[in-house]
Design a protein around this motif. Structure first.
Motif, PDB file in Angstrom:
ATOM      1  N   GLY A  71      13.417   1.898  -2.959  1.00  0.00           N
ATOM      2  CA  GLY A  71      14.039   0.618  -2.644  1.00  0.00           C
ATOM      3  C   GLY A  71      13.878   0.254  -1.175  1.00  0.00           C
ATOM      4  N   TRP A  72      13.949   1.249  -0.305  1.00  0.00           N
ATOM      5  CA  TRP A  72      13.768   0.989   1.127  1.00  0.00           C
ATOM      6  C   TRP A  72      12.374   0.475   1.410  1.00  0.00           C
ATOM      7  CZ3 TRP A  72      15.560   6.401   3.224  1.00  0.00           C
ATOM      8  CH2 TRP A  72      16.921   6.580   2.937  1.00  0.00           C
ATOM      9  N   VAL A  73      11.402   0.964   0.678  1.00  0.00           N
ATOM     10  CA  VAL A  73      10.001   0.605   0.911  1.00  0.00           C
ATOM     11  C   VAL A  73       9.779  -0.885   0.668  1.00  0.00           C
ATOM     12  CG1 VAL A  73       7.672   1.037   0.036  1.00  0.00           C
ATOM     13  CG2 VAL A  73       9.189   2.929   0.463  1.00  0.00           C
ATOM     14  N   GLN A  74      10.618  -1.499  -0.130  1.00  0.00           N
ATOM     15  CA  GLN A  74      10.459  -2.928  -0.426  1.00  0.00           C
ATOM     16  C   GLN A  74      10.663  -3.804   0.809  1.00  0.00           C
ATOM     17  OE1 GLN A  74       9.344  -4.004  -3.435  1.00  0.00           O
ATOM     18  NE2 GLN A  74       9.187  -1.818  -3.860  1.00  0.00           N
ATOM     19  N   TRP A  75      11.253  -3.275   1.853  1.00  0.00           N
ATOM     20  CA  TRP A  75      11.460  -4.040   3.088  1.00  0.00           C
ATOM     21  C   TRP A  75      10.182  -4.149   3.921  1.00  0.00           C
ATOM     22  CZ3 TRP A  75      16.059  -0.364   4.111  1.00  0.00           C
ATOM     23  CH2 TRP A  75      17.158  -0.766   3.349  1.00  0.00           C
ATOM     24  N   LEU A  76       9.145  -3.424   3.559  1.00  0.00           N
ATOM     25  CA  LEU A  76       7.931  -3.344   4.367  1.00  0.00           C
ATOM     26  C   LEU A  76       6.761  -4.065   3.710  1.00  0.00           C
ATOM     27  CD1 LEU A  76       8.121   0.459   5.176  1.00  0.00           C
ATOM     28  CD2 LEU A  76       8.861  -1.404   6.646  1.00  0.00           C
ATOM     29  N   GLU A  77       5.723  -4.281   4.508  1.00  0.00           N
ATOM     30  CA  GLU A  77       4.467  -4.824   3.989  1.00  0.00           C
ATOM     31  C   GLU A  77       3.726  -3.715   3.239  1.00  0.00           C
ATOM     32  OE1 GLU A  77       3.546  -8.020   4.269  1.00  0.00           O
ATOM     33  OE2 GLU A  77       5.431  -8.407   5.303  1.00  0.00           O
ATOM     34  N   VAL A  78       2.754  -4.095   2.443  1.00  0.00           N
ATOM     35  CA  VAL A  78       2.034  -3.140   1.602  1.00  0.00           C
ATOM     36  C   VAL A  78       1.335  -2.072   2.446  1.00  0.00           C
ATOM     37  CG1 VAL A  78       0.176  -2.892  -0.083  1.00  0.00           C
ATOM     38  CG2 VAL A  78       1.739  -4.811  -0.243  1.00  0.00           C
ATOM     39  N   GLU A  79       0.688  -2.469   3.526  1.00  0.00           N
ATOM     40  CA  GLU A  79      -0.020  -1.498   4.368  1.00  0.00           C
ATOM     41  C   GLU A  79       0.951  -0.522   5.022  1.00  0.00           C
ATOM     42  OE1 GLU A  79      -3.411  -1.035   4.821  1.00  0.00           O
ATOM     43  OE2 GLU A  79      -3.487  -2.372   3.097  1.00  0.00           O
ATOM     44  N   GLU A  80       2.114  -1.017   5.423  1.00  0.00           N
ATOM     45  CA  GLU A  80       3.111  -0.129   6.022  1.00  0.00           C
ATOM     46  C   GLU A  80       3.632   0.872   4.988  1.00  0.00           C
ATOM     47  OE1 GLU A  80       5.216  -2.866   9.426  1.00  0.00           O
ATOM     48  OE2 GLU A  80       5.736  -3.255   7.332  1.00  0.00           O
ATOM     49  N   ARG A  81       3.795   0.415   3.755  1.00  0.00           N
ATOM     50  CA  ARG A  81       4.246   1.312   2.680  1.00  0.00           C
ATOM     51  C   ARG A  81       3.256   2.446   2.490  1.00  0.00           C
ATOM     52  NH1 ARG A  81       5.449  -3.327  -1.843  1.00  0.00           N
ATOM     53  NH2 ARG A  81       6.929  -4.497  -0.573  1.00  0.00           N
ATOM     54  N   LYS A  82       1.971   2.107   2.437  1.00  0.00           N
ATOM     55  CA  LYS A  82       0.940   3.127   2.240  1.00  0.00           C
ATOM     56  C   LYS A  82       0.907   4.098   3.409  1.00  0.00           C
ATOM     57  CE  LYS A  82      -1.910   0.200  -0.678  1.00  0.00           C
ATOM     58  NZ  LYS A  82      -3.179  -0.526  -0.799  1.00  0.00           N
ATOM     59  N   LEU A  83       1.068   3.576   4.614  1.00  0.00           N
ATOM     60  CA  LEU A  83       1.067   4.417   5.800  1.00  0.00           C
ATOM     61  C   LEU A  83       2.223   5.415   5.754  1.00  0.00           C
ATOM     62  CD1 LEU A  83       0.062   5.022   8.721  1.00  0.00           C
ATOM     63  CD2 LEU A  83       1.673   3.287   9.473  1.00  0.00           C
ATOM     64  N   LEU A  84       3.432   4.941   5.454  1.00  0.00           N
ATOM     65  CA  LEU A  84       4.586   5.831   5.396  1.00  0.00           C
ATOM     66  C   LEU A  84       4.427   6.871   4.297  1.00  0.00           C
ATOM     67  CD1 LEU A  84       7.676   3.517   5.975  1.00  0.00           C
ATOM     68  CD2 LEU A  84       6.595   5.071   7.564  1.00  0.00           C
ATOM     69  N   TRP A  85       3.907   6.453   3.161  1.00  0.00           N
ATOM     70  CA  TRP A  85       3.777   7.395   2.049  1.00  0.00           C
ATOM     71  C   TRP A  85       2.709   8.452   2.343  1.00  0.00           C
ATOM     72  CZ3 TRP A  85       7.382   8.072  -1.281  1.00  0.00           C
ATOM     73  CH2 TRP A  85       7.154   8.880  -2.392  1.00  0.00           C
ATOM     74  N   MET A  86       1.606   8.050   2.980  1.00  0.00           N
ATOM     75  CA  MET A  86       0.586   9.034   3.340  1.00  0.00           C
ATOM     76  C   MET A  86       1.154  10.063   4.318  1.00  0.00           C
ATOM     77  SD  MET A  86      -2.980   6.912   3.725  1.00  0.00           S
ATOM     78  CE  MET A  86      -3.971   8.378   4.030  1.00  0.00           C
TER      79      MET A  86
END
Length: 133
Positions: A71-86
């Protein structure tokens, strides 16, 4: 006072990545096996090359915490989500920088900015909960 800081949020992301890897694999519905499990003799087990993989499924609490992070990830842009998850999956900065086509230090700054955004939103959420009570 807020308990959320970058280290706490990073820890929750790492925990969510580990929990996601421990989930059972997705299978196509409608196909199943009705054969019973074979009980192998000791000699058959010694000759067997493959080691059965024991997978410990996560507890419901761990899954709830993982879904909270999603749910927190929804606050970010798609590229930022991928960066955090990597980064949560412990990729090296060099690999992350290659993936995003930037320098390692730029990837680190983008990661820090995204973590700051999430930490800020979490702190704001706690402040509104305290003010509302």
């Amino acid at each position: 006072m807020s308990d959320w800081n970058t280290e706490a949020v990073t820890g929750r992301f790492v925990e969510a990545a580990r929990t996601a890897h421990r989930l059972p694999p997705v299978r196509v519905q409608g196909y199943f096996n009705v054969w019973p499990q074979f009980v192998r003799t000791e000699f058959e087990r010694m000759a067997c090359e493959e080691v059965p993989m024991v997978r410990f499924t996560p507890s419901p609490t761990e899954i709830d915490r993982m879904l909270e992070v999603m749910g927190w990830v929804q606050w970010l842009e798609v590229e930022e989500r991928k960066l955090l998850w990597m980064r949560a999956e412990r990729y090296q900065w060099r690999e992350i920088a290659k993936r995003f086509g930037c320098a390692e230090r730029t990837a680190q700054r983008r990661w820090a900015r995204a973590m700051g955004t999430i930490t800020e939103k979490l702190c704001e959420g706690e402040l509104t909960e305290v003010a509302g009570n």
